[in-house]
Scaffold this motif. Structure first.
Motif, short mmCIF file in Angstrom:
data_model
loop_
_atom_site.label_atom_id
_atom_site.label_comp_id
_atom_site.label_asym_id
_atom_site.label_seq_id
_atom_site.Cartn_x
_atom_site.Cartn_y
_atom_site.Cartn_z
N LYS A 238 -4.32 -6.57 -8.82
CA LYS A 238 -3.52 -6.05 -7.71
C LYS A 238 -4.43 -5.71 -6.54
CE LYS A 238 -3.70 -1.10 -7.38
NZ LYS A 238 -3.46 -0.13 -6.32
N TYR B 146 6.45 11.29 -13.17
CA TYR B 146 6.36 10.83 -14.54
C TYR B 146 4.91 10.50 -14.87
CZ TYR B 146 11.32 10.55 -15.46
OH TYR B 146 12.64 10.87 -15.68
N LYS C 98 0.83 -1.19 0.00
CA LYS C 98 0.00 0.00 0.00
C LYS C 98 0.88 1.26 0.00
CE LYS C 98 -3.62 2.21 2.77
NZ LYS C 98 -4.10 2.43 4.14
N LYS C 99 0.51 2.22 -0.80
CA LYS C 99 1.18 3.53 -0.93
C LYS C 99 2.60 3.46 -1.51
CE LYS C 99 -1.22 6.27 -0.37
NZ LYS C 99 -2.45 6.47 -1.21
N CYS C 100 2.95 2.36 -2.17
CA CYS C 100 4.28 2.28 -2.78
C CYS C 100 4.22 2.42 -4.30
CB CYS C 100 4.97 0.97 -2.39
SG CYS C 100 5.64 1.03 -0.71
N GLY C 101 3.11 2.92 -4.81
CA GLY C 101 3.04 3.17 -6.25
C GLY C 101 2.32 2.07 -7.02
N THR C 102 1.52 1.26 -6.32
CA THR C 102 0.81 0.16 -7.01
C THR C 102 -0.17 0.71 -8.05
OG1 THR C 102 -0.91 0.05 -5.31
CG2 THR C 102 1.01 -1.37 -5.01
N GLY C 103 -0.72 1.90 -7.76
CA GLY C 103 -1.66 2.52 -8.71
C GLY C 103 -0.95 2.96 -9.98
N SER D 235 2.73 8.82 3.80
CA SER D 235 1.78 8.74 2.69
C SER D 235 0.50 8.03 3.15
CB SER D 235 2.43 7.98 1.52
OG SER D 235 1.52 7.78 0.47
N LYS E 174 -3.21 10.62 -6.11
CA LYS E 174 -1.89 9.98 -6.19
C LYS E 174 -0.84 11.06 -6.44
CE LYS E 174 -3.73 5.76 -6.48
NZ LYS E 174 -3.54 4.62 -5.61
N GLY E 175 0.16 11.07 -5.57
CA GLY E 175 1.22 12.07 -5.70
C GLY E 175 1.02 13.23 -4.74
N ARG E 176 0.44 12.92 -3.56
CA ARG E 176 0.15 13.98 -2.60
C ARG E 176 1.34 14.30 -1.70
NH1 ARG E 176 -5.82 11.81 -0.96
NH2 ARG E 176 -4.63 9.96 -0.45
N THR E 177 2.21 13.31 -1.44
CA THR E 177 3.25 13.55 -0.42
C THR E 177 4.68 13.42 -0.92
OG1 THR E 177 3.40 11.24 0.32
CG2 THR E 177 1.70 12.61 1.35
N ARG E 178 4.87 12.91 -2.13
CA ARG E 178 6.25 12.63 -2.52
C ARG E 178 6.79 13.51 -3.65
NH1 ARG E 178 4.25 7.28 -1.87
NH2 ARG E 178 5.29 6.06 -0.27
N1 PPS Z 1 3.98 8.40 -11.65
C1 PPS Z 1 3.35 8.59 -10.49
N2 PPS Z 1 2.35 9.48 -10.38
C2 PPS Z 1 1.73 9.67 -9.19
N3 PPS Z 1 2.05 9.01 -8.06
C3 PPS Z 1 3.06 8.12 -8.12
C4 PPS Z 1 3.74 7.87 -9.33
N4 PPS Z 1 4.68 6.92 -9.09
C5 PPS Z 1 4.60 6.62 -7.81
N5 PPS Z 1 3.62 7.34 -7.19
C6 PPS Z 1 3.33 7.25 -5.77
O1 PPS Z 1 2.26 6.33 -5.58
C7 PPS Z 1 1.77 6.60 -4.27
C8 PPS Z 1 0.44 5.91 -4.07
O2 PPS Z 1 0.71 4.53 -3.98
P1 PPS Z 1 -0.40 3.45 -4.28
O3 PPS Z 1 -0.97 3.71 -5.63
O4 PPS Z 1 0.22 2.13 -4.05
O5 PPS Z 1 -1.49 3.76 -3.20
S1 PPS Z 1 -2.69 2.83 -2.76
O6 PPS Z 1 -2.16 1.88 -1.79
O7 PPS Z 1 -3.25 2.16 -3.94
O8 PPS Z 1 -3.66 3.75 -2.12
C9 PPS Z 1 1.70 8.10 -4.23
O9 PPS Z 1 1.84 8.50 -2.89
P2 PPS Z 1 1.52 10.01 -2.40
O10 PPS Z 1 2.60 10.89 -2.99
O11 PPS Z 1 1.60 9.96 -0.91
O12 PPS Z 1 0.15 10.37 -2.90
C10 PPS Z 1 2.87 8.54 -5.13
O13 PPS Z 1 3.95 9.08 -4.39
#
Ligand code: PPS
Length: 437
Positions: free
Chosen positions: A203, A377, A145-150, A239, A394-398
């Motif tokens: 997933k 990206y 969770k929150k490691c970029g699975t989306g 995150s 997605k992309g709120r904290t990093r």
């Molecule tokens: N290309 C790209 N665009 C946007 N976001 C990206 C990307 N690659 C990785 N991430 C990071 O993915 C984090 C969300 O992770 P998950 O998709 O695994 O979250 S979840 O568990 O399904 O809720 C999300 O975490 P946050 O930054 O905290 O929102 C992103 O940092």
């Protein structure tokens, strides 16, 4: 006619062949057994240029050669005991078929000969392999969770031979008792229709951290391929905290550390600091009182017993992954990817994933473009040049290097995760450098 042939071949091949008409029966006399091995087919293909295809004499030689090579290869593969779908996965075979299409080769005849090579009756290729049907997944992405699975799923969705359950971003079959109780037939019913040679995948990030799940998946298919994306557990925790606060989950717990009306980054960082210190202490106390084995049990059952602690404990990857190894999965059937690299170099990670899944490397470097506004990206449509980024959730904290923790918080979190990062590095055989404060 040709449409008949098209419908007999798996969708992946149909895509390559496209629609085509005006095929005349051809006579093939040349027998080129020099090409009955893939490397030879590859070598031959590397010499074929688009220019040559328009020269009639040369085109004829190429057409006959490729035709024969494909059939010989099919015979050789069948003798080796390799199934037809594996043949279709070979990039040289795909390339050969796409050239044959351009050259108006008789694809019906090719089909018949391939059926013969595989010892199948006329039209049986479709019966045995070409039929679209629902299949249980051959690949499951289990988190974290929150490691970029989306992002991972979003990028791979552009692969023409990979399919996920329609209408579901996450399936949650093995972790949800009421769904698991419906049986594997229910799970099967959620799957997309695919042809042999295509990959069904799903997933669900929660799978990684629920102790019952590995055994359940192993019981379904002990040879399924697993993909785990892990990331810096310190940033992951923030995150996750942000995700929980913004979604309003277990408010009674998070509200102890911050005012849930104010969720700007500064307030979240403050709240996260209080939360982290409290739960690091709690976790360490349990370990001291009950010992390591009981502590690991607590970690695994946290979703049932103290769900908010999972904001921290979801990042103890080694504890969770050990569960999968204990269930019987072999290390080789797990691909463990670095989520930090998915952020900084998505093409590299997606290429590794395609290779692991046995997919052609269709999604590549040129598909990724860094979007300054998004700070990540995004996937570029190569036809229109348009990038499409992930949504606001997605992309709120990093973005821009990640959150600004106070030095004390950073140090406490790093030292909390350190031993388990080291355990993880041992499992992976690689150091991801998350232990430096
Ligand atoms: N290309 C790209 N665009 C946007 N976001 C990206 C990307 N690659 C990785 N991430 C990071 O993915 C984090 C969300 O992770 P998950 O998709 O695994 O979250 S979840 O568990 O399904 O809720 C999300 O975490 P946050 O930054 O905290 O929102 C992103 O940092």
């Amino acid at each position: 006619g040709n449409d008949n042939l098209r419908s007999h071949l798996p969708r992946s091949i149909q895509n390559i062949i496209g629609s085509q008409s005006n095929n005349k029966q051809q006579k093939y006399q040349l027998n080129l057994d020099w090409m009955n091995e893939t490397p030879n087919l590859k070598r031959f293909l590397s010499k074929v240029s688009t220019e040559e295809l328009s020269k009639p004499d040369r085109a004829e030689v190429i057409r006959v050669s490729l035709f024969e090579a494909l059939i010989n290869l099919a015979k050789a593969e069948h003798e080796k005991g390799n199934e037809f779908p594996n043949l279709l996965k070979m990039s040289s075979v795909r390339r050969a078929i796409s050239i044959l299409k351009k050259l108006n080769a008789d694809l019906n005849l090719l089909q018949m000969k391939m059926e013969a090579a595989y010892g199948l009756c006329k039209g049986c290729l479709q019966e045995k392999y070409g039929k679209k049907k629902k299949r249980l997944p051959q690949v499951i992405c289990i988190g974290a969770k929150k490691c970029g699975t989306g992002a991972f799923q979003n990028f791979l969705a552009h692969h023409p031979h990979l399919f996920k359950p329609p209408g579901y971003d996450e399936v949650h079959f093995f972790d949800k008792e009421e769904d698991y109780a419906k049986g594997i037939e229910y799970y099967h019913s959620l799957m997309p229709e695919t042809s042999a040679g295509e990959i069904t995948y799903e997933k669900t990030p929660k799978y990684m951290v629920i102790p019952e799940v590995p055994g359940r998946i192993y019981a379904m298919n002990s040879t399924v391929k697993l993909i785990a994306i892990v990331c810096n557990p310190v940033n992951r925790a923030f995150s996750d905290f942000t995700h929980v606060v913004k979604s309003g989950y277990f408010k009674s717990e998070t509200s102890k550390y911050m005012n849930l009306e104010e969720t700007d980054e500064e307030s979240r960082l403050k709240g996260f600091e209080g939360f982290s210190e409290a739960y690091i202490t709690k976790s360490n106390e349990i370990k001291e009182e009950k010992g390591d084995a009981q502590w690991r049990k607590w970690i695994q059952n946290v979703h049932k017993e103290q769900v908010e602690a999972s904001i921290l404990t979801n990042g103890l990857y080694s504890v969770h992954l050990q569960n999968w190894l204990d269930a019987g999965f072999k290390r080789e059937q797990m691909l463990i990817l670095n989520g930090e690299e998915l952020i900084s170099n998505p093409a590299k990670i997606i290429l590794r994933a395609q290779e692991f899944m046995g997919l052609e490397p269709i999604i590549k470097e040129s598909h990724f473009v860094f979007d300054k506004d998004k700070g990540f990206y995004c996937f570029k449509n190569l036809k229109t040049g348009e990038p499409s980024c992930l949504g606001d959730g997605k992309g709120r904290t990093r973005a821009g290097g990640g959150p600004n923790f106070s030095p004390k918080l950073k140090e406490d979190l790093v030292s909390y995760f350190k031993p388990y990062n080291s355990e993880l590095y041992k499992i992976i055989g690689e150091d991801f450098h998350w232990n430096e404060a």
